[in-house]
Design an enzyme around this catalytic site. Structure first.
Site, PDB file in Angstrom:
ATOM      1  N   ALA A   1      25.334  35.692  56.249  1.00 22.31           N
ATOM      2  CA  ALA A   1      24.769  36.608  57.248  1.00 22.31           C
ATOM      3  C   ALA A   1      23.823  37.635  56.634  1.00 22.31           C
ATOM      4  O   ALA A   1      23.244  38.447  57.345  1.00 22.31           O
ATOM      5  CB  ALA A   1      25.897  37.315  58.000  1.00 22.31           C
ATOM      6  N   GLY A   2      23.689  37.641  55.292  1.00 24.05           N
ATOM      7  CA  GLY A   2      22.836  38.644  54.645  1.00 24.05           C
ATOM      8  C   GLY A   2      23.501  40.002  54.559  1.00 24.05           C
ATOM      9  O   GLY A   2      22.853  41.008  54.244  1.00 24.05           O
ATOM     10  N   LEU A   3      24.813  40.045  54.819  1.00 19.99           N
ATOM     11  CA  LEU A   3      25.557  41.308  54.781  1.00 19.99           C
ATOM     12  C   LEU A   3      26.255  41.518  53.434  1.00 19.99           C
ATOM     13  O   LEU A   3      26.933  42.530  53.228  1.00 19.99           O
ATOM     14  CB  LEU A   3      26.595  41.342  55.907  1.00 19.99           C
ATOM     15  CG  LEU A   3      26.012  41.364  57.326  1.00 19.99           C
ATOM     16  CD1 LEU A   3      27.091  41.036  58.367  1.00 19.99           C
ATOM     17  CD2 LEU A   3      25.395  42.732  57.634  1.00 19.99           C
ATOM     18  N   GLY A   4      26.122  40.542  52.534  1.00 20.08           N
ATOM     19  CA  GLY A   4      26.624  40.707  51.168  1.00 20.08           C
ATOM     20  C   GLY A   4      28.140  40.672  51.036  1.00 20.08           C
ATOM     21  O   GLY A   4      28.668  41.165  50.040  1.00 20.08           O
ATOM     22  N   GLY A   5      28.835  40.091  51.990  1.00 22.40           N
ATOM     23  CA  GLY A   5      30.309  40.126  51.964  1.00 22.40           C
ATOM     24  C   GLY A   5      30.891  39.520  50.696  1.00 22.40           C
ATOM     25  O   GLY A   5      31.730  40.146  50.040  1.00 22.40           O
ATOM     26  N   GLY A   6      30.445  38.327  50.324  1.00 20.53           N
ATOM     27  CA  GLY A   6      30.969  37.660  49.125  1.00 20.53           C
ATOM     28  C   GLY A   6      30.665  38.471  47.872  1.00 20.53           C
ATOM     29  O   GLY A   6      31.513  38.594  46.984  1.00 20.53           O
ATOM     30  N   SER A   7      29.466  39.047  47.819  1.00 17.35           N
ATOM     31  CA  SER A   7      29.075  39.857  46.657  1.00 17.35           C
ATOM     32  C   SER A   7      29.905  41.139  46.594  1.00 17.35           C
ATOM     33  O   SER A   7      30.324  41.582  45.529  1.00 17.35           O
ATOM     34  CB  SER A   7      27.592  40.234  46.742  1.00 17.35           C
ATOM     35  OG  SER A   7      26.797  39.079  46.821  1.00 17.35           O
TER      36      SER A   7
ATOM     37  N   ASP B   1      23.170  40.060  44.198  1.00 21.19           N
ATOM     38  CA  ASP B   1      23.562  41.167  45.068  1.00 21.19           C
ATOM     39  C   ASP B   1      24.843  41.866  44.621  1.00 21.19           C
ATOM     40  O   ASP B   1      25.262  42.837  45.251  1.00 21.19           O
ATOM     41  CB  ASP B   1      23.800  40.652  46.503  1.00 21.19           C
ATOM     42  CG  ASP B   1      22.511  40.611  47.309  1.00 21.19           C
ATOM     43  OD1 ASP B   1      21.477  41.091  46.807  1.00 21.19           O
ATOM     44  OD2 ASP B   1      22.560  40.100  48.443  1.00 21.19           O
TER      45      ASP B   1
ATOM     46  N   LYS C   1      26.603  45.338  53.562  1.00 19.96           N
ATOM     47  CA  LYS C   1      25.353  46.077  53.312  1.00 19.96           C
ATOM     48  C   LYS C   1      24.299  45.636  54.316  1.00 19.96           C
ATOM     49  O   LYS C   1      24.360  44.529  54.865  1.00 19.96           O
ATOM     50  CB  LYS C   1      24.851  45.856  51.890  1.00 19.96           C
ATOM     51  CG  LYS C   1      24.565  44.400  51.464  1.00 19.96           C
ATOM     52  CD  LYS C   1      23.158  43.930  51.732  1.00 19.96           C
ATOM     53  CE  LYS C   1      22.879  42.547  51.139  1.00 19.96           C
ATOM     54  NZ  LYS C   1      21.778  41.818  51.770  1.00 19.96           N
TER      55      LYS C   1
ATOM     56  N   PRO D   1      31.072  38.237  58.026  1.00 21.54           N
ATOM     57  CA  PRO D   1      30.778  36.800  58.032  1.00 21.54           C
ATOM     58  C   PRO D   1      29.931  36.386  56.834  1.00 21.54           C
ATOM     59  O   PRO D   1      29.089  37.153  56.364  1.00 21.54           O
ATOM     60  CB  PRO D   1      30.012  36.586  59.347  1.00 21.54           C
ATOM     61  CG  PRO D   1      29.592  37.940  59.803  1.00 21.54           C
ATOM     62  CD  PRO D   1      30.497  38.952  59.170  1.00 21.54           C
TER      63      PRO D   1
HETATM   64  O1  C5P Z   1      21.830  35.332  42.690  1.00 19.02           O
HETATM   65  P1  C5P Z   1      22.343  34.479  43.796  1.00 19.02           P
HETATM   66  O2  C5P Z   1      23.096  33.275  43.309  1.00 19.02           O
HETATM   67  O3  C5P Z   1      23.121  35.232  44.820  1.00 19.02           O
HETATM   68  O4  C5P Z   1      21.053  33.938  44.579  1.00 19.02           O
HETATM   69  C1  C5P Z   1      21.126  32.880  45.501  1.00 19.02           C
HETATM   70  C2  C5P Z   1      19.773  32.229  45.611  1.00 19.02           C
HETATM   71  O5  C5P Z   1      18.840  33.121  46.239  1.00 19.02           O
HETATM   72  C3  C5P Z   1      19.129  31.883  44.277  1.00 19.02           C
HETATM   73  O6  C5P Z   1      19.532  30.609  43.839  1.00 19.02           O
HETATM   74  C4  C5P Z   1      17.666  31.929  44.592  1.00 19.02           C
HETATM   75  O7  C5P Z   1      17.270  30.722  45.228  1.00 19.02           O
HETATM   76  C5  C5P Z   1      17.566  33.023  45.639  1.00 19.02           C
HETATM   77  N1  C5P Z   1      17.189  34.341  45.082  1.00 19.02           N
HETATM   78  C6  C5P Z   1      15.890  34.547  44.638  1.00 19.02           C
HETATM   79  N2  C5P Z   1      15.540  35.779  44.153  1.00 19.02           N
HETATM   80  C7  C5P Z   1      16.421  36.795  44.126  1.00 19.02           C
HETATM   81  C8  C5P Z   1      17.728  36.609  44.575  1.00 19.02           C
HETATM   82  C9  C5P Z   1      18.091  35.361  45.052  1.00 19.02           C
HETATM   83  O8  C5P Z   1      15.048  33.633  44.680  1.00 19.02           O
HETATM   84  N3  C5P Z   1      16.042  37.978  43.643  1.00 19.02           N
END
Ligand code: C5P
Length: 307
Positions: free
Chosen positions: A110-116, A149, A26, A107
């Site tokens: 990377a902010g591309l959401g691959g794991g999600s 995500d 994404k 990767p």
């Molecule tokens: O939900 P997830 O475990 O993917 O989020 C990873 C980290 O990103 C959280 O522990 C938090 O520090 C931050 N986060 C946040 N607000 C969001 C999503 C993520 O602060 N809406």
């Protein structure tokens, strides 16, 4: 070859009877952080589009209740900590079991959401393979427990997310192409949010929303349904400055890419990947071929995914 062609289908049966599922990357076309919430997360408002860079997951049923995962391709980290296993284990008791093979092309960090995306694909695929008949609401609830995500990858191809990411609604975005730039440095999401918080620690006021910030670009969701030329220079990401504080080499990459292409560069999510919006993947490819080799190798030409 950096041109990534759209896959026609999300899932299919392979010749040997396995279930193949594609998990797209994404990009956050817009990302506004509205403030810090009482639960420690941040309140978001973001328009997210899936693009044609995919991880591939192969599912083969077992009968002994075991859930196995093997990974190939890019680095997946520790297999036992992979969100795919957590997703499979969240599903109801008395599971028949499954062997899962992940080919990683998106990767991590990377902010591309691959794991999600992999986790969402696992929920959808096992719901089908194990004939669990979980509803869309039940799947969304499980997805929200796996990560902020994950829910957005149950719907698509373009959505608006709010809350901490669990409120997902479809939106219309005009078809586009994009150059993805995949830098070597990666950005840990929690560190980027912590850096954001350190600089602008505004509690989220759900009654009144955030104060408008002067000078902020504000492409509207309606505008995103218009031709790319109407909005490609107007996108924004509130986490961009924080990501560059966490990972200073990103700032240099960002400015070099903008200078080399003459186009607007944007960060996706908490980084480190960046993107440039084009009319289509062919335009993206034609920009990439003119870049210096050391930049070209980090680029992929993609387009909006169709599902
Ligand atoms: O939900 P997830 O475990 O993917 O989020 C990873 C980290 O990103 C959280 O522990 C938090 O520090 C931050 N986060 C946040 N607000 C969001 C999503 C993520 O602060 N809406």
């Amino acid at each position: 070859m950096s041109l990534l062609c759209p896959s026609r289908v999300r899932n299919e049966r392979t010749a040997d009877g396995a279930l193949l599922w594609r998990a797209p990357a994404k990009i956050n076309l817009t990302l506004r952080v509205l403030g810090r919430r009482d639960d420690g997360y941040h309140e978001l408002d973001s328009v997210v589009a899936k693009v044609t860079l995919y991880d591939e997951l192969l599912f083969r049923p077992r009968r002994d209740g075991k859930i196995n995962l093997v990974c190939c391709g890019l680095d997946c980290g520790a297999v036992q900590e992979n969100l795919i296993l957590r997703a499979a284990e969240l599903l109801p008791e008395n599971r028949p079991g499954v062997d899962i093979e992940l080919t990683k092309r998106i990767p991590a960090g990377a902010g591309l959401g691959g794991g999600s995306s992999d986790a969402a694909a696992t929920l959808l695929a096992l719901n089908q393979l194990w004939e669990l008949h979980l509803s869309a609401e039940q799947l969304a609830d499980l997805a929200g427990r796996l990560g902020s995500d994950v829910p957005l990858f149950l719907a698509g191809p373009t959505v608006r997310i709010r809350g901490r990411g669990e409120l997902v609604e479809p939106v219309r975005v005009h078809p586009f192409g994009a150059i993805l730039y995949l830098p070597d440095p990666h950005c840990p999401t929690a560190d980027v949010y912590a850096a954001y918080k350190a600089n602008s620690d505004q509690p989220f006021d759900s009654a009144h929303g955030p104060e408008p910030v002067e000078g902020q670009s504000a492409v509207s969701r309606q505008q995103l349904d218009e031709p790319v030329s109407e909005w490609r220079g107007e996108l924004f990401n509130d986490l961009q400055a924080a990501a560059m504080r966490v990972c200073p080499p990103l700032a240099e990459i960002f400015y070099r890419l903008a200078e080399a292409t003459g186009l607007s560069v944007h960060l996706t999510g908490s980084g480190s990947a960046m993107f440039i919006i084009c009319d289509d993947a062919n335009e993206a490819e034609s920009v990439i071929v003119n870049l210096p080799d050391e930049m070209k190798n980090h680029c992929r030409a993609v387009s909006l995914n169709s599902w």
